[in-house]
Design a protein around this motif. Structure first.
Motif, PDB file in Angstrom:
ATOM      1  N   ASP A  19      29.389  -8.044 -40.421  1.00 31.19           N
ATOM      2  CA  ASP A  19      31.048  -8.396 -39.985  1.00 31.19           C
ATOM      3  C   ASP A  19      31.079  -9.498 -39.050  1.00 31.19           C
ATOM      4  O   ASP A  19      31.914 -10.325 -39.055  1.00 31.19           O
ATOM      5  CB  ASP A  19      31.678  -7.169 -39.444  1.00 31.19           C
ATOM      6  N   LEU A  20      30.003  -9.653 -38.151  1.00 29.45           N
ATOM      7  CA  LEU A  20      29.985 -10.791 -37.095  1.00 29.45           C
ATOM      8  C   LEU A  20      29.589 -12.036 -37.820  1.00 29.45           C
ATOM      9  O   LEU A  20      30.027 -13.186 -37.192  1.00 29.45           O
ATOM     10  CB  LEU A  20      29.058 -10.362 -36.011  1.00 29.45           C
ATOM     11  N   LEU A  21      28.837 -12.119 -38.795  1.00 27.79           N
ATOM     12  CA  LEU A  21      28.345 -13.432 -39.423  1.00 27.79           C
ATOM     13  C   LEU A  21      29.331 -14.463 -39.794  1.00 27.79           C
ATOM     14  O   LEU A  21      29.087 -15.489 -39.321  1.00 27.79           O
ATOM     15  CB  LEU A  21      27.239 -13.192 -40.651  1.00 27.79           C
ATOM     16  N   PRO A  22      30.268 -14.036 -40.669  1.00 28.30           N
ATOM     17  CA  PRO A  22      31.635 -14.950 -40.658  1.00 28.30           C
ATOM     18  C   PRO A  22      32.030 -15.746 -39.466  1.00 28.30           C
ATOM     19  O   PRO A  22      32.220 -16.801 -39.312  1.00 28.30           O
ATOM     20  CB  PRO A  22      32.440 -14.381 -41.480  1.00 28.30           C
ATOM     21  N   ARG A  23      31.999 -14.673 -38.319  1.00 25.96           N
ATOM     22  CA  ARG A  23      32.557 -15.207 -37.168  1.00 25.96           C
ATOM     23  C   ARG A  23      31.583 -16.276 -36.750  1.00 25.96           C
ATOM     24  O   ARG A  23      31.897 -17.395 -35.935  1.00 25.96           O
ATOM     25  CB  ARG A  23      33.033 -14.113 -36.067  1.00 25.96           C
ATOM     26  N   ALA A  24      30.169 -15.948 -36.817  1.00 22.84           N
ATOM     27  CA  ALA A  24      29.298 -16.834 -36.344  1.00 22.84           C
ATOM     28  C   ALA A  24      29.106 -18.131 -36.763  1.00 22.84           C
ATOM     29  O   ALA A  24      29.096 -19.236 -36.362  1.00 22.84           O
ATOM     30  CB  ALA A  24      27.810 -16.287 -36.391  1.00 22.84           C
ATOM     31  N   GLN A  25      29.469 -18.056 -38.207  1.00 22.72           N
ATOM     32  CA  GLN A  25      29.700 -19.305 -39.149  1.00 22.72           C
ATOM     33  C   GLN A  25      31.006 -20.248 -38.759  1.00 22.72           C
ATOM     34  O   GLN A  25      30.594 -21.390 -38.415  1.00 22.72           O
ATOM     35  CB  GLN A  25      29.841 -19.124 -40.486  1.00 22.72           C
ATOM     36  N   GLN A  82      32.236 -10.357 -28.656  1.00 19.60           N
ATOM     37  CA  GLN A  82      32.368 -11.508 -27.948  1.00 19.60           C
ATOM     38  C   GLN A  82      31.172 -12.183 -27.043  1.00 19.60           C
ATOM     39  O   GLN A  82      31.106 -13.503 -27.163  1.00 19.60           O
ATOM     40  CB  GLN A  82      33.719 -11.300 -27.062  1.00 19.60           C
ATOM     41  N   GLU A  83      30.521 -11.408 -26.473  1.00 20.27           N
ATOM     42  CA  GLU A  83      29.347 -11.747 -25.536  1.00 20.27           C
ATOM     43  C   GLU A  83      28.335 -12.610 -26.491  1.00 20.27           C
ATOM     44  O   GLU A  83      27.912 -13.495 -26.332  1.00 20.27           O
ATOM     45  CB  GLU A  83      28.818 -10.766 -24.961  1.00 20.27           C
ATOM     46  N   VAL A  84      28.190 -11.852 -27.743  1.00 21.13           N
ATOM     47  CA  VAL A  84      27.359 -12.427 -28.668  1.00 21.13           C
ATOM     48  C   VAL A  84      27.555 -14.067 -29.035  1.00 21.13           C
ATOM     49  O   VAL A  84      26.874 -14.816 -29.075  1.00 21.13           O
ATOM     50  CB  VAL A  84      27.055 -11.716 -29.885  1.00 21.13           C
ATOM     51  N   LEU A  85      29.118 -13.797 -29.487  1.00 22.34           N
ATOM     52  CA  LEU A  85      29.696 -15.329 -29.665  1.00 22.34           C
ATOM     53  C   LEU A  85      29.670 -16.266 -28.726  1.00 22.34           C
ATOM     54  O   LEU A  85      29.336 -17.328 -29.191  1.00 22.34           O
ATOM     55  CB  LEU A  85      31.041 -14.934 -30.251  1.00 22.34           C
ATOM     56  N   ASP A  86      29.913 -15.932 -27.545  1.00 21.23           N
ATOM     57  CA  ASP A  86      29.951 -16.834 -26.394  1.00 21.23           C
ATOM     58  C   ASP A  86      28.384 -17.432 -26.333  1.00 21.23           C
ATOM     59  O   ASP A  86      28.213 -18.698 -26.233  1.00 21.23           O
ATOM     60  CB  ASP A  86      30.113 -16.020 -25.078  1.00 21.23           C
ATOM     61  N   GLU A  87      27.290 -16.481 -26.473  1.00 17.48           N
ATOM     62  CA  GLU A  87      25.959 -17.020 -26.236  1.00 17.48           C
ATOM     63  C   GLU A  87      25.712 -17.716 -27.393  1.00 17.48           C
ATOM     64  O   GLU A  87      24.818 -18.832 -27.404  1.00 17.48           O
ATOM     65  CB  GLU A  87      24.892 -15.597 -26.032  1.00 17.48           C
TER      66      GLU A  87
END
Length: 191
Positions: free
Chosen positions: A95-101, A55-60
């Motif tokens: 697994d995080l990359l689709p959420r990043a997209q 979540q911190e990664v996605l926020d940044e």
């Protein structure tokens, strides 16, 4: 105070390792023919993240997407969000990359910005973990590379056979082999 100094020294080491990888691998081996121009013009923004959780990664990431979208492309063409404290496992990173997209889409920046992924243990689908070809996307730390779609389009115009880049990279890395890669990366950035 000492903690802040240690963090700054850690950030400096992260930046140095990332710049070395960029100069030696990405530019030095011409793994991305578009990288040299933005590097020489100092249009790359390097952001060393303190994020540890997804979540911190996605926020940044969300903040960096907005920053890059609002920045003057002549000054900041691309961003490297460097994640030295997060996502050490490639499967978790992948697994995080689709959420990043999806973060790009939520920010209404589809068609404006996109994300490319780099990781110390990057592994292409169908490849073995120790295949040398994986090194084309291996970086010293997990990185989310934010790119402007306009810049990609200009790069493709300048390099019309962009699809051949992947194949050329694979050939370059096979010629080098693992020992050649180690020697190449161990050399100073100016060589």
């Amino acid at each position: 105070m000492a903690e802040g100094v240690a963090a700054a020294e850690d950030d400096a080491a992260v930046l140095a390792a990332t710049r070395h990888w960029l100069v030696r691998a990405v530019i030095g081996l011409n793994l991305c023919p578009f990288a040299k121009s933005v590097y020489m013009k100092e249009q790359i923004r390097y952001v060393v993240s303190r994020a540890q959780s997804d979540q911190e990664v996605l926020d940044e990431l969300a903040a960096e997407l907005l920053y890059l979208a609002g920045a003057d492309p002549a000054l900041v063409d691309t961003s490297l969000l460097i994640l030295p404290r997060a996502l050490p496992d490639f499967a978790d990173y992948n697994d995080l990359l689709p959420r990043a997209q999806r973060a790009v889409k939520r920010a209404r920046l589809n068609g404006v910005l996109q994300i490319a992924g780099f990781h110390p243990r990057y592994q292409f689908s169908g490849s073995a973990p120790d295949d040398i070809e994986n090194h084309s996307n291996r970086s010293p730390y997990p990185i989310l590379h934010l790119l402007r779609e306009d810049s990609i389009a200009r790069g493709v115009q300048a390099f019309p056979d962009a699809a051949a880049i992947y194949e050329r990279n694979q050939q370059t890395l096979r010629r080098l082999g693992h020992e050649g890669w180690r020697q190449w990366m161990d050399a100073p950035a100016g060589n």
